[in-house]
Write a protein that holds these residues in place. Structure first.
Motif, PDB file in Angstrom:
ATOM      1  N   UNK A 179       0.857  -1.185   0.000  1.00 26.48           N
ATOM      2  CA  UNK A 179       0.000   0.000   0.000  1.00 26.48           C
ATOM      3  C   UNK A 179       0.892   1.232   0.000  1.00 26.48           C
ATOM      4  N   UNK A 180       0.466   2.273   0.679  1.00 27.21           N
ATOM      5  CA  UNK A 180       1.210   3.539   0.698  1.00 27.21           C
ATOM      6  C   UNK A 180       2.169   3.643   1.877  1.00 27.21           C
ATOM      7  N   UNK A 181       2.405   2.535   2.570  1.00 24.65           N
ATOM      8  CA  UNK A 181       3.301   2.529   3.708  1.00 24.65           C
ATOM      9  C   UNK A 181       2.569   2.726   5.018  1.00 24.65           C
ATOM     10  N   UNK A 182       3.311   2.915   6.089  1.00 22.04           N
ATOM     11  CA  UNK A 182       2.760   3.132   7.434  1.00 22.04           C
ATOM     12  C   UNK A 182       3.331   4.432   7.989  1.00 22.04           C
ATOM     13  N   UNK A 183       2.486   5.237   8.589  1.00 19.86           N
ATOM     14  CA  UNK A 183       2.908   6.521   9.127  1.00 19.86           C
ATOM     15  C   UNK A 183       3.941   6.350  10.233  1.00 19.86           C
ATOM     16  N   UNK A 184       4.986   7.139  10.151  1.00 17.65           N
ATOM     17  CA  UNK A 184       5.995   7.150  11.222  1.00 17.65           C
ATOM     18  C   UNK A 184       5.453   7.803  12.468  1.00 17.65           C
ATOM     19  N   UNK A 185       4.297   8.479  12.361  1.00 15.36           N
ATOM     20  CA  UNK A 185       3.707   9.190  13.492  1.00 15.36           C
ATOM     21  C   UNK A 185       2.666   8.375  14.247  1.00 15.36           C
ATOM     22  N   UNK A 186       2.424   7.135  13.821  1.00 21.06           N
ATOM     23  CA  UNK A 186       1.443   6.293  14.502  1.00 21.06           C
ATOM     24  C   UNK A 186       2.196   5.234  15.318  1.00 21.06           C
ATOM     25  N   UNK A 187       2.341   5.508  16.610  1.00 23.51           N
ATOM     26  CA  UNK A 187       3.181   4.656  17.469  1.00 23.51           C
ATOM     27  C   UNK A 187       2.616   3.248  17.633  1.00 23.51           C
ATOM     28  N   UNK A 235      -5.152  -2.959  23.269  1.00 28.58           N
ATOM     29  CA  UNK A 235      -4.526  -2.437  24.491  1.00 28.58           C
ATOM     30  C   UNK A 235      -5.495  -1.511  25.223  1.00 28.58           C
ATOM     31  N   UNK A 236      -4.970  -0.719  26.133  1.00 30.59           N
ATOM     32  CA  UNK A 236      -5.840   0.132  26.951  1.00 30.59           C
ATOM     33  C   UNK A 236      -5.803   1.595  26.519  1.00 30.59           C
ATOM     34  N   UNK A 237      -5.524   1.835  25.233  1.00 28.33           N
ATOM     35  CA  UNK A 237      -5.445   3.202  24.719  1.00 28.33           C
ATOM     36  C   UNK A 237      -6.773   3.720  24.182  1.00 28.33           C
ATOM     37  N   UNK A 238      -7.823   2.927  24.303  1.00 26.96           N
ATOM     38  CA  UNK A 238      -9.145   3.335  23.834  1.00 26.96           C
ATOM     39  C   UNK A 238      -9.133   3.611  22.327  1.00 26.96           C
ATOM     40  N   UNK A 239      -8.427   2.730  21.598  1.00 21.82           N
ATOM     41  CA  UNK A 239      -8.293   2.849  20.149  1.00 21.82           C
ATOM     42  C   UNK A 239      -8.871   1.606  19.469  1.00 21.82           C
ATOM     43  N   UNK A 240      -9.272   1.700  18.196  1.00 21.93           N
ATOM     44  CA  UNK A 240      -9.814   0.540  17.486  1.00 21.93           C
ATOM     45  C   UNK A 240      -8.791  -0.581  17.368  1.00 21.93           C
ATOM     46  N   UNK A 241      -9.237  -1.795  17.619  1.00 19.59           N
ATOM     47  CA  UNK A 241      -8.381  -2.975  17.549  1.00 19.59           C
ATOM     48  C   UNK A 241      -8.437  -3.557  16.145  1.00 19.59           C
ATOM     49  N   UNK A 267      -3.740  -0.845  10.214  1.00 13.95           N
ATOM     50  CA  UNK A 267      -4.480  -0.826  11.473  1.00 13.95           C
ATOM     51  C   UNK A 267      -5.639  -1.809  11.452  1.00 13.95           C
ATOM     52  N   UNK A 268      -6.373  -1.852  10.339  1.00 16.30           N
ATOM     53  CA  UNK A 268      -7.517  -2.769  10.242  1.00 16.30           C
ATOM     54  C   UNK A 268      -7.076  -4.207  10.396  1.00 16.30           C
ATOM     55  N   UNK A 269      -5.912  -4.527   9.877  1.00 10.94           N
ATOM     56  CA  UNK A 269      -5.401  -5.898   9.967  1.00 10.94           C
ATOM     57  C   UNK A 269      -4.855  -6.203  11.351  1.00 10.94           C
ATOM     58  N   UNK A 323     -10.829   3.003  12.394  1.00 12.65           N
ATOM     59  CA  UNK A 323      -9.483   2.445  12.552  1.00 12.65           C
ATOM     60  C   UNK A 323      -8.589   3.496  13.196  1.00 12.65           C
ATOM     61  N   UNK A 324      -7.344   3.103  13.468  1.00  9.81           N
ATOM     62  CA  UNK A 324      -6.342   4.069  13.889  1.00  9.81           C
ATOM     63  C   UNK A 324      -6.163   5.113  12.807  1.00  9.81           C
ATOM     64  N   UNK A 325      -5.825   6.340  13.208  1.00  6.23           N
ATOM     65  CA  UNK A 325      -5.547   7.398  12.268  1.00  6.23           C
ATOM     66  C   UNK A 325      -4.071   7.506  11.955  1.00  6.23           C
ATOM     67  N   UNK A 326      -3.718   8.530  11.199  1.00  2.35           N
ATOM     68  CA  UNK A 326      -2.354   8.739  10.735  1.00  2.35           C
ATOM     69  C   UNK A 326      -1.400   9.052  11.887  1.00  2.35           C
ATOM     70  N   UNK A 327      -1.915   9.756  12.888  1.00  2.00           N
ATOM     71  CA  UNK A 327      -1.093  10.150  14.033  1.00  2.00           C
ATOM     72  C   UNK A 327      -1.532   9.427  15.297  1.00  2.00           C
ATOM     73  N   UNK A 328      -0.612   9.237  16.193  1.00  2.20           N
ATOM     74  CA  UNK A 328      -0.913   8.598  17.466  1.00  2.20           C
ATOM     75  C   UNK A 328      -2.047   9.337  18.177  1.00  2.20           C
TER      76      UNK A 328
END
Length: 498
Positions: free
Chosen positions: A222-230, A285-291, A278-280, A428-433
């Motif tokens: 794809x277009x890669x993975x953002x370096x800003x998404x920890x 975890x406990x960050x309240x983010x989409x798994x 992110x979808x895959x 899903x997770x976004x581009x930035x953390x």
């Protein structure tokens, strides 16, 4: 290089919105085919439109020589040539016959162009039976079309048709911003993760009682993975996600010139690849983010393209090289490709067959477009028999999402859009953390299916690709039959892993 980005098949808008009379189309056998006049971009595009509507693909090899030549001239003067017998897409060691075929091609080109062989050869793939040459003369095209041991001739650098799309018809395939997720579009599970609303429709959380994807490696092109998404970097192993790895590579060269060799690296600048990763595999975890669907799988990401439309020389080469890289990686079981093109691309097709020959389960997006291109069916490479084609549905039965393609090439479907609100798709997770976004179309459906396949393979690690695929088919709504538009239908992940 900065180019306009689109959802997967936005590029075919050009064919339905030409500034000239759309009825003025080029017929392959018209008197015009004998002309030696360089065609305009609009004229080439009209030929493409006719081929797509009548045949569903563009066979450049059999195009009138002047059409192919014109497309080559408008595409950086680069002609891609697949050589060998029909279906002979790759060869790790070239036979004497293949070597002779390649030498014959170079001699023809050098003679017709009036140059030394060394100046006409741009590249020659070591694995795929394909070479790129510089062509400026119509006579060269005519001679090659009459030559044996040539599988295809393609204007690999042609992408000029995009300039005819109007701003109102363009849709952003790339986005790096965040969104607020509606509270009804997720539920919270331990340790404090969000489960996207559509996961329950496919019984993905129930499947986690049997498999979380542990031990399986998924490849993503794809277009890669953002370096800003920890959470797709240093935080990949966190909470209930542990003991796994994420690797990032880049094969895309960000340049308008074919001769550039400056690989752009693995980092996403578009946003699309980050959301697919992110979808895959997003951690639980406990960050309240989409798994992610397979929150314990390994992931190998290739930045093979700038955006989701493979309309650039370096994107086609980048994706082809990424497929070879994942094909050669013995750890990789599944390849997810939420990218595509309206017609087949020779070097990508060859690379798909190479990876398929290495036992990879290749899952590809059926296509996402707009009402302007709803006449077009499933896109490449999802049209290939070596790939699994997926599209997206609304949550009100078997109704395609607002801009998803369907047809008899589709194998599976994923529900990913609210019928009452097309803006509410899969979170899903976004581009930035710390950010989240809604993502839809056949892109997210493809990544979700790749995650489900990882769950199945992790549950049955000794299975072959075909056995895993059979499990997916048997978990489809329509099995043992196929629907004419939606294949085996929605996948029941719980049934697939049991």
């Amino acid at each position: 290089m900065k180019k306009i980005t689109f959802l997967i098949t936005i590029l075919i808008l050009v064919f339905s919105c030409s500034k000239e009379n759309p009825d003025e189309i080029i017929e392959p056998n018209s008197d015009f085919s004998e002309s030696q006049k360089l065609l305009t971009i609009s004229e080439v595009n009209k030929y493409i439109q006719t081929e797509l509507k009548e045949k569903g693909d563009v066979n450049w090899t059999k195009a009138p020589a002047v059409v192919l030549w014109s497309a080559v001239m408008h595409g950086g003067e680069v002609l891609s040539i697949g050589y060998g017998e029909k279906g002979e897409s790759f060869s790790v060691q070239k036979s004497a016959r293949l070597v002779n075929a390649l030498d014959n091609i170079y001699e023809i080109v050098a003679s017709a162009e009036g140059v030394k062989k060394t100046s006409s050869v741009l590249s020659a793939d070591e694995i795929l039976n394909v070479t790129d040459v510089k062509v400026t003369h119509l006579e060269t095209i005519i001679a090659l079309q009459e030559t044996d041991q040539i599988r295809y001739l393609e204007p690999i650098g042609y992408g000029s048709y995009l300039q005819e799309a109007t701003p109102q018809q363009k849709s952003a395939g790339c986005s790096t911003g965040g969104q607020t997720i509606h509270s009804g579009d997720y539920r919270v599970i331990s340790p404090n993760a969000r489960v996207p609303w559509n996961f329950d429709l496919h019984k993905i959380p129930q499947a986690w009682n049997y498999s979380t994807g542990s031990g399986i490696t998924v490849g993503l092109i794809d277009t890669g993975i953002s370096a800003n998404q920890s959470l797709l970097g240093s935080g990949f192993n966190d909470g209930a996600s542990n003991g796994r790895s994420i690797q990032r590579y880049g094969t895309f060269i960000d340049s308008p010139w074919w001769w550039s060799d400056n690989v752009d690296g693995p980092n996403d600048r578009c946003g699309h690849g980050t959301t697919m990763a992110a979808a895959i595999s997003s951690p639980r975890n406990n960050d309240f983010m989409p798994v992610g669907v397979a929150y314990n799988c390994n992931l190998i990401s290739y930045r093979g393209t700038e955006d989701v439309v493979l309309n650039d020389y370096h994107e086609r080469k980048g994706v082809s090289n990424a497929l070879k890289g994942l094909g050669n990686n013995s750890r990789v079981k599944i390849i997810s490709m939420s990218i595509g093109y309206p017609w087949s691309i020779g070097n990508v097709k060859d690379a798909v067959r190479y990876a398929y020959g290495k036992g990879k389960l290749i899952i590809a997006a059926g296509g996402t477009s707009t009402i302007f291109t709803n006449w077009y069916g499933v896109i490449f490479p999802a049209t290939m028999s070596e790939t699994i084609a997926v599209t997206g549905l609304k949550d009100n039965g078997y109704n395609s999402c607002g801009n998803c393609h369907d047809g008899n090439k589709i194998d599976f479907t994923i529900v990913m859009e609210r019928a009452g609100d097309s803006n509410r798709k899969m979170p899903t997770l976004g581009f930035n953390t710390g950010t989240q976004v809604y993502v839809g179309g056949s892109s997210i459906a493809t990544a979700t299916t790749a995650g489900i396949a990882a769950l199945v393979w992790a549950r049955n690690p000794s299975m072959t690709r075909n056995q895993v695929l059979d499990k997916l088919k048997k978990a489809g709504d329509f099995y043992p039959n196929r629907n004419s538009k939606y294949g085996y239908g929605n996948i029941d992940a719980l049934k697939a892993v049991q």
